[in-house]
Design a protein around this motif. Sequence first.
Motif, mmCIF file in Angstrom:
data_model
loop_
_atom_site.group_PDB
_atom_site.id
_atom_site.type_symbol
_atom_site.label_atom_id
_atom_site.label_comp_id
_atom_site.label_asym_id
_atom_site.label_seq_id
_atom_site.Cartn_x
_atom_site.Cartn_y
_atom_site.Cartn_z
ATOM 1 N N GLU A 144 19.208 -0.059 44.158
ATOM 2 C CA GLU A 144 17.855 -0.510 43.843
ATOM 3 C C GLU A 144 17.621 -0.331 42.341
ATOM 4 O O GLU A 144 18.021 0.674 41.752
ATOM 5 C CB GLU A 144 16.820 0.288 44.636
ATOM 6 N N GLY A 145 17.006 -1.309 41.742
ATOM 7 C CA GLY A 145 16.727 -1.265 40.309
ATOM 8 C C GLY A 145 17.889 -1.707 39.431
ATOM 9 O O GLY A 145 17.775 -1.680 38.206
ATOM 10 N N ALA A 146 19.005 -2.101 40.033
ATOM 11 C CA ALA A 146 20.158 -2.545 39.242
ATOM 12 C C ALA A 146 19.750 -3.713 38.343
ATOM 13 O O ALA A 146 18.986 -4.589 38.743
ATOM 14 C CB ALA A 146 21.306 -2.958 40.162
ATOM 15 N N ARG A 147 20.277 -3.677 37.126
ATOM 16 C CA ARG A 147 20.035 -4.765 36.169
ATOM 17 C C ARG A 147 21.206 -5.731 36.284
ATOM 18 O O ARG A 147 22.347 -5.375 36.006
ATOM 19 C CB ARG A 147 19.903 -4.203 34.759
ATOM 20 N N VAL A 148 20.893 -6.953 36.689
ATOM 21 C CA VAL A 148 21.897 -7.916 37.100
ATOM 22 C C VAL A 148 21.896 -9.133 36.183
ATOM 23 O O VAL A 148 20.833 -9.603 35.766
ATOM 24 C CB VAL A 148 21.610 -8.373 38.554
ATOM 25 N N VAL A 149 23.097 -9.644 35.907
ATOM 26 C CA VAL A 149 23.249 -10.952 35.291
ATOM 27 C C VAL A 149 23.929 -11.841 36.330
ATOM 28 O O VAL A 149 24.952 -11.458 36.904
ATOM 29 C CB VAL A 149 24.077 -10.903 33.988
ATOM 30 N N ILE A 150 23.338 -12.985 36.583
ATOM 31 C CA ILE A 150 23.932 -13.974 37.471
ATOM 32 C C ILE A 150 24.928 -14.785 36.648
ATOM 33 O O ILE A 150 24.591 -15.249 35.557
ATOM 34 C CB ILE A 150 22.862 -14.938 38.043
ATOM 35 N N VAL A 151 26.143 -14.953 37.160
ATOM 36 C CA VAL A 151 27.134 -15.818 36.508
ATOM 37 C C VAL A 151 27.499 -16.932 37.471
ATOM 38 O O VAL A 151 27.923 -16.680 38.591
ATOM 39 C CB VAL A 151 28.403 -15.044 36.086
ATOM 40 N N GLU A 152 27.321 -18.158 37.018
ATOM 41 C CA GLU A 152 27.638 -19.365 37.793
ATOM 42 C C GLU A 152 28.583 -20.226 36.956
ATOM 43 O O GLU A 152 28.691 -20.033 35.745
ATOM 44 C CB GLU A 152 26.333 -20.096 38.118
ATOM 45 N N ASP A 153 29.255 -21.149 37.606
ATOM 46 C CA ASP A 153 30.198 -22.005 36.904
ATOM 47 C C ASP A 153 29.491 -23.142 36.172
ATOM 48 O O ASP A 153 29.445 -23.178 34.950
ATOM 49 C CB ASP A 153 31.273 -22.524 37.866
ATOM 50 N N ILE A 154 28.918 -24.077 36.924
ATOM 51 C CA ILE A 154 28.284 -25.265 36.370
ATOM 52 C C ILE A 154 26.838 -25.326 36.853
ATOM 53 O O ILE A 154 26.564 -25.111 38.034
ATOM 54 C CB ILE A 154 29.013 -26.553 36.839
ATOM 55 N N LEU A 155 25.912 -25.636 35.966
ATOM 56 C CA LEU A 155 24.493 -25.767 36.305
ATOM 57 C C LEU A 155 24.103 -27.238 36.291
ATOM 58 O O LEU A 155 24.364 -27.932 35.305
ATOM 59 C CB LEU A 155 23.636 -24.995 35.296
ATOM 60 N N THR A 156 23.492 -27.693 37.387
ATOM 61 C CA THR A 156 22.932 -29.046 37.420
ATOM 62 C C THR A 156 21.425 -28.946 37.620
ATOM 63 O O THR A 156 20.657 -29.251 36.723
ATOM 64 C CB THR A 156 23.579 -29.904 38.527
ATOM 65 N N THR A 157 20.988 -28.480 38.797
ATOM 66 C CA THR A 157 19.547 -28.340 39.061
ATOM 67 C C THR A 157 19.092 -26.893 39.023
ATOM 68 O O THR A 157 17.904 -26.626 38.906
ATOM 69 C CB THR A 157 19.187 -28.916 40.444
ATOM 70 N N GLY A 158 20.026 -25.949 39.176
ATOM 71 C CA GLY A 158 19.681 -24.533 39.183
ATOM 72 C C GLY A 158 19.400 -23.968 40.558
ATOM 73 O O GLY A 158 19.069 -22.783 40.683
#
Length: 193
Positions: free
Chosen positions: A108-122
């Motif tokens: 709980e409270g973890a600071r997260v970065v989302i990593v994705e490959d390709i973004l089109t609409t999100g």
Amino acid sequence: MTRDEVLDIFRDCGAILEGHFVLTSGLHSPVFLQKARVFQYPEKTEILCKALAERIRETVSEPIDMIVSPAVGGIVPGYETARHLGVPAVWVEREQGQFRLRRFEMPEGARVVIVEDILTTGLSIRETISAVEALGARVVACSVLIDRSGGTADVGAPLVSLAEYAVPAYPADQLPPELEALPAVKPGSRGLA
């Protein structure tokens, strides 16, 4: 790393395809970025993800506890980017149509970065943010190798992209005649059993 350097890696790997494609978002496009053709080469993937990690470090001002990626496409770049940031990498996957963190625990409270490959609409990123926030963690940023929306997609959090590559995408009922004349191919992973 410049936009052209990123796209050159995709071109060198034969990962920029032309034709008529149904994207994971459901939109149709004359261009598909087949990132799996890049990810098959560890040295190319490392170059891209190391550069993304550097961009994240330059942009995100607070400590990062972990990387979370949507399965399937985000797993490889999430892992490799996390390796360069020195943090754990986990992923969410669909369970009854909803993203869930099935195989891992998140403090709980973890600071997260989302990593994705390709973004089109999100959409995948927004669904990943919802899954992470439901566990009491906080998304401090989202990141992608290529933003094919050209900076127009709203992911619901600050976005770090390695390259913007605006590619047209159309709803199925608004196809230009030249695209409508080609058979559609759906190369993405959403909907795989």
